[in-house]
Design an enzyme around this catalytic site. Structure first.
Site, PDB file in Angstrom:
ATOM      1  N   ARG A  51     -45.597  17.607  -2.048  1.00 34.33           N
ATOM      2  CA  ARG A  51     -45.308  16.191  -1.788  1.00 34.33           C
ATOM      3  C   ARG A  51     -44.817  16.008  -0.354  1.00 34.33           C
ATOM      4  O   ARG A  51     -45.120  15.011   0.293  1.00 34.33           O
ATOM      5  CB  ARG A  51     -44.250  15.671  -2.777  1.00 34.33           C
ATOM      6  CG  ARG A  51     -43.775  14.261  -2.454  1.00 34.33           C
ATOM      7  CD  ARG A  51     -43.005  13.623  -3.590  1.00 34.33           C
ATOM      8  NE  ARG A  51     -41.976  14.474  -4.137  1.00 34.33           N
ATOM      9  CZ  ARG A  51     -40.768  14.663  -3.587  1.00 34.33           C
ATOM     10  NH1 ARG A  51     -40.459  14.079  -2.456  1.00 34.33           N
ATOM     11  NH2 ARG A  51     -39.882  15.441  -4.172  1.00 34.33           N
ATOM     12  N   TYR A 103     -57.624  -9.186   2.726  1.00 40.17           N
ATOM     13  CA  TYR A 103     -57.894  -8.594   1.424  1.00 40.17           C
ATOM     14  C   TYR A 103     -56.927  -9.144   0.372  1.00 40.17           C
ATOM     15  O   TYR A 103     -55.717  -9.203   0.594  1.00 40.17           O
ATOM     16  CB  TYR A 103     -57.770  -7.078   1.531  1.00 40.17           C
ATOM     17  CG  TYR A 103     -57.751  -6.348   0.224  1.00 40.17           C
ATOM     18  CD1 TYR A 103     -58.759  -6.526  -0.722  1.00 40.17           C
ATOM     19  CD2 TYR A 103     -56.718  -5.458  -0.068  1.00 40.17           C
ATOM     20  CE1 TYR A 103     -58.737  -5.847  -1.930  1.00 40.17           C
ATOM     21  CE2 TYR A 103     -56.687  -4.770  -1.271  1.00 40.17           C
ATOM     22  CZ  TYR A 103     -57.694  -4.968  -2.195  1.00 40.17           C
ATOM     23  OH  TYR A 103     -57.660  -4.299  -3.392  1.00 40.17           O
ATOM     24  N   ASP A 175     -54.748  -3.653  10.345  1.00 31.90           N
ATOM     25  CA  ASP A 175     -55.616  -3.016   9.361  1.00 31.90           C
ATOM     26  C   ASP A 175     -56.985  -2.824  10.005  1.00 31.90           C
ATOM     27  O   ASP A 175     -57.690  -3.788  10.310  1.00 31.90           O
ATOM     28  CB  ASP A 175     -55.725  -3.894   8.108  1.00 31.90           C
ATOM     29  CG  ASP A 175     -56.461  -3.199   6.967  1.00 31.90           C
ATOM     30  OD1 ASP A 175     -57.424  -2.465   7.253  1.00 31.90           O
ATOM     31  OD2 ASP A 175     -56.089  -3.405   5.803  1.00 31.90           O
ATOM     32  N   LYS A 200     -62.584   3.522   1.863  1.00 31.85           N
ATOM     33  CA  LYS A 200     -63.775   2.813   2.313  1.00 31.85           C
ATOM     34  C   LYS A 200     -64.617   3.671   3.263  1.00 31.85           C
ATOM     35  O   LYS A 200     -65.159   4.681   2.867  1.00 31.85           O
ATOM     36  CB  LYS A 200     -63.356   1.484   2.946  1.00 31.85           C
ATOM     37  CG  LYS A 200     -62.340   0.674   2.109  1.00 31.85           C
ATOM     38  CD  LYS A 200     -62.818   0.373   0.711  1.00 31.85           C
ATOM     39  CE  LYS A 200     -61.972  -0.649  -0.030  1.00 31.85           C
ATOM     40  NZ  LYS A 200     -60.599  -0.284  -0.299  1.00 31.85           N
TER      41      LYS A 200
END
Length: 383
Positions: A51, A103, A175, A200
């Site tokens: 992690r 978005y 973004d 994406k």
């Protein structure tokens, strides 16, 4: 060899390390381990618990960092996890200016989640610098933009907004999912933090969820590292490897999908059944001039508005090569209906004001043969 002297395409193929230095493996290994042995007390190999750090995740972070030309990158389990980590930098009472056309999942985060914790937001047309200035208050701490935006492809001037942010001591968050560092590098234009949904274009094959944050400021990076480790939404070793594999063909995929998109956009523009086409690569697009200054390409995202609502259902049912599905950025061409899919959580009055209405469709253009894609569209829309 100094990696910084290599060209974009070479870095994306080789990765930050150019393969595994221990075994010579060309495909960087998947370190599928949650924990790592220590040589002795108070000594570490640099890896303790996955992690916190994992060699495969570190490799994809370093590679994305080189491609965006930042100081450090952080990899997360999804794009919204990356955005969520970013907004742990703020506290109750802080105000953030956000692109109004963005978005729907990001809108939901601001409107339904961050607001509960006292982080205020104002949705603004960030293509208008004057409009942004009007909404800056004493509590404003950041400006968050998508450019091109989702789904109307609005283009915000990153350099101008960066200048405004520095003047007002604000953090600029961009973004960059739609254009990727292959076409646009917001950090070089003055952005403080760059966000990607790596799901994406970076992954490119519709088979992995991921998100990235890239920054230059050491203080911002240090804070984000604490958030990443503490909240735990880190990218797994296997998913990191999938991203590394996808990045190898990033430039080739984007060149081909953009080539297809330009031809499809011009076909749609000529078609008598289409009212309006939103594509950054069309010279009459409102943001065309700004985009060619701050980027090296147009990408492969197209939105278009049909003249009759009845055509929507017909398209979504009858298209055979183009798939009716959410998401974007993969090698397959996808068509999406923002009104009830990606932007369903936006209030109807805002959707109507922006133009995200019942006649709007969005295409993520893939790398298939262009004749097959055009024939598919023509089978429903005609010549």
């Amino acid at each position: 060899m100094n990696e910084k002297k290599l060209q974009f395409e070479t870095i994306s193929v080789r990765g930050a390390s150019g393969g595994d230095s221990v075994t010579g493996a060309i495909s960087y290994p998947i370190y599928q381990s949650t924990t790592f042995k220590h040589p002795e007390l108070n000594k570490s190999t640099g890896y303790d618990y996955s992690r916190t750090n994992n060699p495969t995740r570190e490799e994809v972070e370093r590679t994305i960092c080189l491609l965006e030309e930042g100081k450090e990158a952080l990899a997360f389990s999804t794009g919204v996890a990356a955005i969520t980590a970013c907004f742990h930098l703020f506290k109750p009472g802080d105000h953030i200016i956000v692109s109004e056309d963005l978005y729907g999942g990001t809108f939901r985060l601001f409107n339904d989640i961050y607001s509960v914790f006292g982080i205020k937001s104002t949705f603004v047309d960030t293509t208008s610098l004057d409009g942004i200035k009007e909404d800056i208050t004493n509590e404003t701490k950041a400006i968050f933009i998508e450019t091109p935006s989702n789904p109307l492809m609005r283009v915000s001037d990153i350099s101008d907004i960066s200048y405004l942010c520095k003047k007002n001591k604000l953090t600029l968050i961009v973004d960059n999912t739609f254009l990727t560092p292959y076409f646009q590098k917001p950090l070089l234009l003055g952005a403080d933090i760059v966000i990607h949904s790596g799901t994406k274009f970076l992954g490119g094959h519709n088979d992995v969820l991921s998100g990235f944050l890239i920054a230059n400021d050491k203080d911002i990076i240090s804070k984000l590292r604490v958030v990443q480790n503490s909240t735990g939404a880190t990218l797994s070793a296997f998913d990191s490897w999938l991203l590394l594999r996808g990045l190898k063909t990033l430039s080739i995929r984007l060149d081909k999908s953009q080539e297809n998109a330009i031809l499809i956009a011009n076909y749609l523009k000529r078609n008598e059944n289409i009212e309006k086409v939103y594509y950054v690569g069309l010279e009459d697009h409102e943001g065309y001039d700004v985009n060619i200054i701050q980027s090296t390409g147009y990408g492969s995202m197209i939105s278009f508005k049909v003249k009759k609502v009845s055509l929507v259902a017909k398209l979504l049912k009858k298209l055979e090569v183009i798939s009716f599905a959410e998401s974007l950025g993969g090698v397959e061409t996808l068509i999406t209906y923002p009104y009830t899919q990606t932007h369903v959580d936006m209030p109807n009055d805002l959707k109507q004001r922006l133009g995200v209405d019942e006649r709007l469709l969005r295409l993520s253009v893939g790398i298939e043969n262009i004749n097959d894609l055009l024939d598919d569209l023509k089978s429903v829309l005609g010549e």
